[in-house]
Design a protein around this motif. Sequence first.
Motif, PDB file in Angstrom:
ATOM      1  N   LYS A  79       3.413 -29.531   6.872  1.00  0.00           N
ATOM      2  CA  LYS A  79       3.255 -29.041   5.499  1.00  0.00           C
ATOM      3  C   LYS A  79       1.817 -28.601   5.238  1.00  0.00           C
ATOM      4  CE  LYS A  79       7.277 -30.212   3.300  1.00  0.00           C
ATOM      5  NZ  LYS A  79       7.839 -29.774   2.052  1.00  0.00           N
ATOM      6  N   TRP A  80       0.847 -29.408   5.704  1.00  0.00           N
ATOM      7  CA  TRP A  80      -0.555 -29.013   5.541  1.00  0.00           C
ATOM      8  C   TRP A  80      -0.814 -27.698   6.267  1.00  0.00           C
ATOM      9  CZ3 TRP A  80      -2.610 -34.488   6.935  1.00  0.00           C
ATOM     10  CH2 TRP A  80      -2.742 -35.253   5.765  1.00  0.00           C
ATOM     11  N   GLY A  81      -0.332 -27.605   7.495  1.00  0.00           N
ATOM     12  CA  GLY A  81      -0.551 -26.403   8.284  1.00  0.00           C
ATOM     13  C   GLY A  81       0.074 -25.165   7.676  1.00  0.00           C
ATOM     14  N   LEU A  82       1.142 -25.353   6.948  1.00  0.00           N
ATOM     15  CA  LEU A  82       1.823 -24.221   6.308  1.00  0.00           C
ATOM     16  C   LEU A  82       1.196 -23.828   4.971  1.00  0.00           C
ATOM     17  CD1 LEU A  82       5.467 -25.264   7.156  1.00  0.00           C
ATOM     18  CD2 LEU A  82       4.279 -23.200   7.993  1.00  0.00           C
ATOM     19  N   THR A  83       0.456 -24.730   4.365  1.00  0.00           N
ATOM     20  CA  THR A  83      -0.051 -24.462   3.010  1.00  0.00           C
ATOM     21  C   THR A  83      -1.567 -24.394   2.915  1.00  0.00           C
ATOM     22  OG1 THR A  83       0.014 -26.823   2.455  1.00  0.00           O
ATOM     23  CG2 THR A  83       1.989 -25.500   1.930  1.00  0.00           C
ATOM     24  N   GLU A  84      -2.274 -24.738   3.985  1.00  0.00           N
ATOM     25  CA  GLU A  84      -3.733 -24.701   3.995  1.00  0.00           C
ATOM     26  C   GLU A  84      -4.189 -23.951   5.243  1.00  0.00           C
ATOM     27  OE1 GLU A  84      -5.402 -28.636   3.539  1.00  0.00           O
ATOM     28  OE2 GLU A  84      -3.816 -29.217   2.142  1.00  0.00           O
ATOM     29  N   ASP A  85      -5.393 -23.419   5.208  1.00  0.00           N
ATOM     30  CA  ASP A  85      -5.937 -22.686   6.347  1.00  0.00           C
ATOM     31  C   ASP A  85      -6.555 -23.648   7.352  1.00  0.00           C
ATOM     32  OD1 ASP A  85      -5.162 -20.176   5.435  1.00  0.00           O
ATOM     33  OD2 ASP A  85      -6.985 -19.956   4.231  1.00  0.00           O
ATOM     34  N   SER A  86      -5.845 -23.855   8.447  1.00  0.00           N
ATOM     35  CA  SER A  86      -6.289 -24.699   9.556  1.00  0.00           C
ATOM     36  C   SER A  86      -6.906 -26.015   9.082  1.00  0.00           C
ATOM     37  CB  SER A  86      -7.272 -23.936  10.440  1.00  0.00           C
ATOM     38  OG  SER A  86      -7.299 -24.502  11.718  1.00  0.00           O
ATOM     39  N   PRO A  87      -6.124 -26.806   8.333  1.00  0.00           N
ATOM     40  CA  PRO A  87      -6.679 -28.044   7.780  1.00  0.00           C
ATOM     41  C   PRO A  87      -6.984 -29.086   8.848  1.00  0.00           C
ATOM     42  CG  PRO A  87      -4.307 -28.031   7.526  1.00  0.00           C
ATOM     43  CD  PRO A  87      -4.696 -26.677   8.069  1.00  0.00           C
ATOM     44  N   PRO A  88      -8.022 -29.871   8.623  1.00  0.00           N
ATOM     45  CA  PRO A  88      -8.253 -31.013   9.515  1.00  0.00           C
ATOM     46  C   PRO A  88      -7.202 -32.076   9.212  1.00  0.00           C
ATOM     47  CG  PRO A  88      -9.845 -31.022   7.727  1.00  0.00           C
ATOM     48  CD  PRO A  88      -9.030 -29.768   7.578  1.00  0.00           C
ATOM     49  N   ILE A  89      -6.697 -32.683  10.242  1.00  0.00           N
ATOM     50  CA  ILE A  89      -5.721 -33.757  10.036  1.00  0.00           C
ATOM     51  C   ILE A  89      -6.353 -35.083  10.425  1.00  0.00           C
ATOM     52  CG2 ILE A  89      -3.716 -32.267  10.345  1.00  0.00           C
ATOM     53  CD1 ILE A  89      -3.483 -33.716  13.166  1.00  0.00           C
ATOM     54  N   SER A 128      13.223 -22.851   9.088  1.00  0.00           N
ATOM     55  CA  SER A 128      12.878 -21.822   8.107  1.00  0.00           C
ATOM     56  C   SER A 128      11.620 -21.039   8.474  1.00  0.00           C
ATOM     57  CB  SER A 128      12.681 -22.462   6.716  1.00  0.00           C
ATOM     58  OG  SER A 128      11.415 -23.123   6.634  1.00  0.00           O
ATOM     59  N   LEU A 129      10.874 -21.497   9.487  1.00  0.00           N
ATOM     60  CA  LEU A 129       9.589 -20.884   9.793  1.00  0.00           C
ATOM     61  C   LEU A 129       9.747 -19.520  10.453  1.00  0.00           C
ATOM     62  CD1 LEU A 129       7.441 -23.890  11.067  1.00  0.00           C
ATOM     63  CD2 LEU A 129       7.815 -23.081   8.749  1.00  0.00           C
ATOM     64  N   THR A 130       8.824 -18.636  10.113  1.00  0.00           N
ATOM     65  CA  THR A 130       8.776 -17.302  10.707  1.00  0.00           C
ATOM     66  C   THR A 130       7.871 -17.334  11.937  1.00  0.00           C
ATOM     67  OG1 THR A 130       6.830 -16.636   9.432  1.00  0.00           O
ATOM     68  CG2 THR A 130       8.998 -16.283   8.395  1.00  0.00           C
ATOM     69  N   GLY A 131       7.924 -16.272  12.720  1.00  0.00           N
ATOM     70  CA  GLY A 131       7.046 -16.172  13.878  1.00  0.00           C
ATOM     71  C   GLY A 131       5.585 -16.299  13.501  1.00  0.00           C
ATOM     72  N   GLU A 132       5.231 -15.709  12.384  1.00  0.00           N
ATOM     73  CA  GLU A 132       3.844 -15.790  11.910  1.00  0.00           C
ATOM     74  C   GLU A 132       3.472 -17.220  11.525  1.00  0.00           C
ATOM     75  OE1 GLU A 132       1.729 -14.167   7.971  1.00  0.00           O
ATOM     76  OE2 GLU A 132       2.469 -12.561   9.272  1.00  0.00           O
ATOM     77  N   GLN A 133       4.391 -17.915  10.884  1.00  0.00           N
ATOM     78  CA  GLN A 133       4.099 -19.289  10.473  1.00  0.00           C
ATOM     79  C   GLN A 133       3.907 -20.210  11.674  1.00  0.00           C
ATOM     80  OE1 GLN A 133       7.492 -19.538   7.763  1.00  0.00           O
ATOM     81  NE2 GLN A 133       6.046 -20.073   6.120  1.00  0.00           N
ATOM     82  N   ARG A 136       0.319 -20.511  12.721  1.00  0.00           N
ATOM     83  CA  ARG A 136      -0.659 -21.198  11.868  1.00  0.00           C
ATOM     84  C   ARG A 136      -1.177 -22.421  12.605  1.00  0.00           C
ATOM     85  NH1 ARG A 136      -1.192 -19.569   6.659  1.00  0.00           N
ATOM     86  NH2 ARG A 136      -1.947 -21.634   6.081  1.00  0.00           N
ATOM     87  N   THR A 137      -2.350 -22.899  12.225  1.00  0.00           N
ATOM     88  CA  THR A 137      -2.989 -23.973  12.982  1.00  0.00           C
ATOM     89  C   THR A 137      -3.391 -25.140  12.091  1.00  0.00           C
ATOM     90  OG1 THR A 137      -5.181 -22.971  12.736  1.00  0.00           O
ATOM     91  CG2 THR A 137      -3.911 -22.369  14.711  1.00  0.00           C
ATOM     92  N   ILE A 138      -3.603 -26.248  12.765  1.00  0.00           N
ATOM     93  CA  ILE A 138      -4.236 -27.432  12.177  1.00  0.00           C
ATOM     94  C   ILE A 138      -5.407 -27.786  13.086  1.00  0.00           C
ATOM     95  CG2 ILE A 138      -2.131 -28.327  11.066  1.00  0.00           C
ATOM     96  CD1 ILE A 138      -1.950 -30.329  13.452  1.00  0.00           C
ATOM     97  N   GLN A 139      -6.320 -28.570  12.568  1.00  0.00           N
ATOM     98  CA  GLN A 139      -7.460 -29.041  13.358  1.00  0.00           C
ATOM     99  C   GLN A 139      -7.234 -30.509  13.707  1.00  0.00           C
ATOM    100  OE1 GLN A 139     -10.237 -27.618  14.552  1.00  0.00           O
ATOM    101  NE2 GLN A 139      -9.734 -25.605  13.754  1.00  0.00           N
ATOM    102  N   ARG A 147      -1.742 -24.767  17.348  1.00  0.00           N
ATOM    103  CA  ARG A 147      -0.740 -24.017  16.587  1.00  0.00           C
ATOM    104  C   ARG A 147       0.432 -24.929  16.208  1.00  0.00           C
ATOM    105  NH1 ARG A 147      -1.563 -21.321  21.089  1.00  0.00           N
ATOM    106  NH2 ARG A 147       0.610 -21.525  21.751  1.00  0.00           N
ATOM    107  N   LEU A 148       1.107 -24.583  15.136  1.00  0.00           N
ATOM    108  CA  LEU A 148       2.270 -25.372  14.716  1.00  0.00           C
ATOM    109  C   LEU A 148       3.338 -25.393  15.800  1.00  0.00           C
ATOM    110  CD1 LEU A 148       2.651 -24.610  10.910  1.00  0.00           C
ATOM    111  CD2 LEU A 148       1.440 -26.484  12.052  1.00  0.00           C
TER     112      LEU A 148
END
Length: 175
Positions: A79-89, A128-133, A136-139, A147-148
Amino acid sequence: MTEDPRYPIGRFDLGGEYTDARREEAIGHIAACPHELRAAVQGLKDEQLDTPYREGGWTVRQVIHHVPDSHMNAFIRFKWGLTEDSPPIKTYDEAAWAELGDVPGTPVDVSLALLDNLHARWTVLLRSLTGEQWQRTIQHPEWGRIRLEQLLGLYSWHSRHHVAHVVALRERMGW
């Protein structure tokens, strides 16, 4: 299965190409995990649930409670990775969590039910995720930017990894 009881299906490899087919296979593993874990512990008595899956390892009970703990974190990471820009986890001390009072004090059926519901919702999100989604990345504090779709691979492996711990123990013990 491997000879090392810590890694009955081998170690996780973060690399490799993630195709649509590979992602769908990984989602299938996540979707199947609650059923497979429930089947792996079906009929076990408390004494068996309190048996370590390997010398120095967690008990089956700890493994069963660990999987939803870990996968709740994973769901939030997605969820963080989908809604924030490369969030640190944030990571967590899995071993310390496995020693908390809820682990021996909660029937495994509670964690299995939690896993059923969590994975039902998580699978809907993943499908539900698209190829683009997926790109997306997390840190991650230890692995850096991932990448997700790589995170998906990790939790697909993690699902099978812990089911295999219980299955391998049952086979060794003749349960």
